[in-house]
Scaffold this motif. Structure first.
Motif, PDB file in Angstrom:
ATOM      1  N   GLN A  56      -5.355  -6.740  -7.936  1.00 39.46           N
ATOM      2  CA  GLN A  56      -4.006  -6.701  -8.483  1.00 39.46           C
ATOM      3  C   GLN A  56      -3.871  -7.709  -9.607  1.00 39.46           C
ATOM      4  OE1 GLN A  56      -0.914  -7.333  -5.573  1.00 39.46           O
ATOM      5  NE2 GLN A  56       0.710  -7.477  -7.100  1.00 39.46           N
ATOM      6  N   THR A 105       7.805 -13.851  -9.988  1.00 39.54           N
ATOM      7  CA  THR A 105       7.744 -13.199  -8.687  1.00 39.54           C
ATOM      8  C   THR A 105       6.945 -11.922  -8.831  1.00 39.54           C
ATOM      9  OG1 THR A 105       9.835 -12.049  -9.066  1.00 39.54           O
ATOM     10  CG2 THR A 105       9.939 -14.162  -7.908  1.00 39.54           C
ATOM     11  N   PHE A 106       6.248 -11.549  -7.788  1.00 38.57           N
ATOM     12  CA  PHE A 106       5.457 -10.321  -7.816  1.00 38.57           C
ATOM     13  C   PHE A 106       5.434  -9.709  -6.429  1.00 38.57           C
ATOM     14  CE2 PHE A 106       2.534 -13.653  -6.604  1.00 38.57           C
ATOM     15  CZ  PHE A 106       1.693 -13.072  -5.669  1.00 38.57           C
ATOM     16  N   THR A 107       5.183  -8.419  -6.396  1.00 36.83           N
ATOM     17  CA  THR A 107       5.072  -7.711  -5.128  1.00 36.83           C
ATOM     18  C   THR A 107       3.615  -7.606  -4.744  1.00 36.83           C
ATOM     19  OG1 THR A 107       7.074  -6.430  -5.587  1.00 36.83           O
ATOM     20  CG2 THR A 107       5.587  -5.574  -3.900  1.00 36.83           C
ATOM     21  N   ASN A 108       3.300  -8.073  -3.560  1.00 37.43           N
ATOM     22  CA  ASN A 108       1.929  -8.031  -3.060  1.00 37.43           C
ATOM     23  C   ASN A 108       1.598  -6.614  -2.617  1.00 37.43           C
ATOM     24  OD1 ASN A 108      -0.559  -8.525  -1.832  1.00 37.43           O
ATOM     25  ND2 ASN A 108       0.366  -9.300   0.046  1.00 37.43           N
ATOM     26  N   HIS A 109       0.719  -5.965  -3.357  1.00 38.23           N
ATOM     27  CA  HIS A 109       0.281  -4.622  -2.992  1.00 38.23           C
ATOM     28  C   HIS A 109      -0.845  -4.721  -1.978  1.00 38.23           C
ATOM     29  CE1 HIS A 109       2.814  -3.266  -6.154  1.00 38.23           C
ATOM     30  NE2 HIS A 109       2.052  -3.733  -7.129  1.00 38.23           N
ATOM     31  N   ASN A 134       4.860 -19.372  -2.796  1.00 35.21           N
ATOM     32  CA  ASN A 134       5.875 -19.296  -1.735  1.00 35.21           C
ATOM     33  C   ASN A 134       6.175 -20.663  -1.138  1.00 35.21           C
ATOM     34  OD1 ASN A 134       6.075 -16.453  -1.980  1.00 35.21           O
ATOM     35  ND2 ASN A 134       4.235 -16.204  -0.734  1.00 35.21           N
ATOM     36  N   GLY A 157       5.004  -7.867   0.487  1.00 32.07           N
ATOM     37  CA  GLY A 157       6.208  -7.728  -0.324  1.00 32.07           C
ATOM     38  C   GLY A 157       6.329  -8.791  -1.393  1.00 32.07           C
ATOM     39  N   LYS A 158       7.547  -9.327  -1.573  1.00 32.47           N
ATOM     40  CA  LYS A 158       7.857 -10.233  -2.671  1.00 32.47           C
ATOM     41  C   LYS A 158       7.249 -11.614  -2.456  1.00 32.47           C
ATOM     42  CE  LYS A 158      11.796 -12.145  -5.245  1.00 32.47           C
ATOM     43  NZ  LYS A 158      13.282 -12.187  -5.330  1.00 32.47           N
ATOM     44  N   ASN A 159       6.636 -12.161  -3.510  1.00 28.37           N
ATOM     45  CA  ASN A 159       6.047 -13.499  -3.498  1.00 28.37           C
ATOM     46  C   ASN A 159       6.517 -14.264  -4.733  1.00 28.37           C
ATOM     47  OD1 ASN A 159       3.472 -13.739  -1.385  1.00 28.37           O
ATOM     48  ND2 ASN A 159       4.003 -11.637  -1.945  1.00 28.37           N
TER      49      ASN A 159
END
Length: 242
Positions: A56, A105-109, A134, A157-159
């Motif tokens: 990612q 912020t990013f979404t952990n796939h 975080n 999810g969000k990090n």
């Protein structure tokens, strides 16, 4: 020497009274090879290094906060993509030296590669970065590869990622050379006498941010690459050496 990690070599070949080991060094990398255990085997296959796979990319946008006390912008700047400070249109960023804080912020796939430890790889950094994910401090990265284990800090999810990036002071000194002189100097750049404002603990009357007893840089000298340059990616550890 920076991690103290020890690993068994799983690939070697003995021939002609010598032992050959395939090794892979990271940039600025080093290691000790210790022959400790006797063996009757003359060869073994495997790898003597760790392998990573990107899963990612963290592209931003990035909110970047500079210190106005060192000439940076008074308010946070948004970088839609990562860029070299020394190439920025704003002089307060182009000539900036010090610490800037990157936030995104990013979404952990979820990775198709499971049961492997995850790392944050910052790509290119000029020159150091202090990593917090975080709210958990993960340490300072000061040489390539700029990579840190984030397995225990990464959430589904969000990090929220925060990076405190520090560059060299060369650019600020070159930026100060765009301003009038604030000291009595010889043509070579060395001081004739210490300026009164410095002895009295006052700021430079010319608005300079730095002071040296010898002028090390000229206003037309090239600036050095600075900041977080990336790409910033989550990578998984595919293979340990042992």
């Amino acid at each position: 020497p920076d991690t103290g990690r020890t690993e068994l070599a799983t690939a070697y070949e003995m021939r002609g009274g010598c032992t050959a080991l395939p090794l892979r060094f990271d940039p600025s990398g080093s290691m000790f090879v210790v022959f400790r255990q006797a063996t009757n085997r003359t060869a073994a296959t495997g790898t003597n290094w760790r392998e990573f796979k990107p899963v990612q990319e963290i592209t931003g946008p990035w909110e970047v906060t500079f210190d106005p006390k060192w000439g940076g912008p008074a308010k946070p700047i948004t970088f839609e993509k990562l860029e070299d400070w020394s190439q920025h249109a704003k002089p307060g960023i182009r000539f900036y030296s010090g610490t800037a804080v990157y936030r995104t912020t990013f979404t952990n796939h979820e990775s198709p590669v499971t049961n492997h430890r995850r790392f944050l790889d910052l790509g290119r950094v000029a020159i150091m970065a202090d990593v917090t994910l975080n709210g958990k401090p993960l340490g300072i990265l000061w040489k390539p590869p700029f990579r840190v284990d984030v397995t225990d800090a990464l959430k589904p999810g969000k990090n929220t990622l925060e990076l405190r990036v520090v560059n060299l002071w060369i650019n600020r000194m070159i930026g100060d050379e765009q301003l009038p002189e604030d000291s009595d100097r010889n043509p070579s750049g060395n001081l004739k006498s210490w300026p009164a404002w410095l002895a009295e603990g006052k700021p430079s009357p010319a608005g300079r941010y730095t002071f040296t007893s010898w002028r090390l840089w000229k206003k037309d000298d090239p600036l050095v690459e600075s900041g977080l340059l990336g790409p910033v990616r989550i990578v998984v550890l595919l293979r340990e050496t042992n």
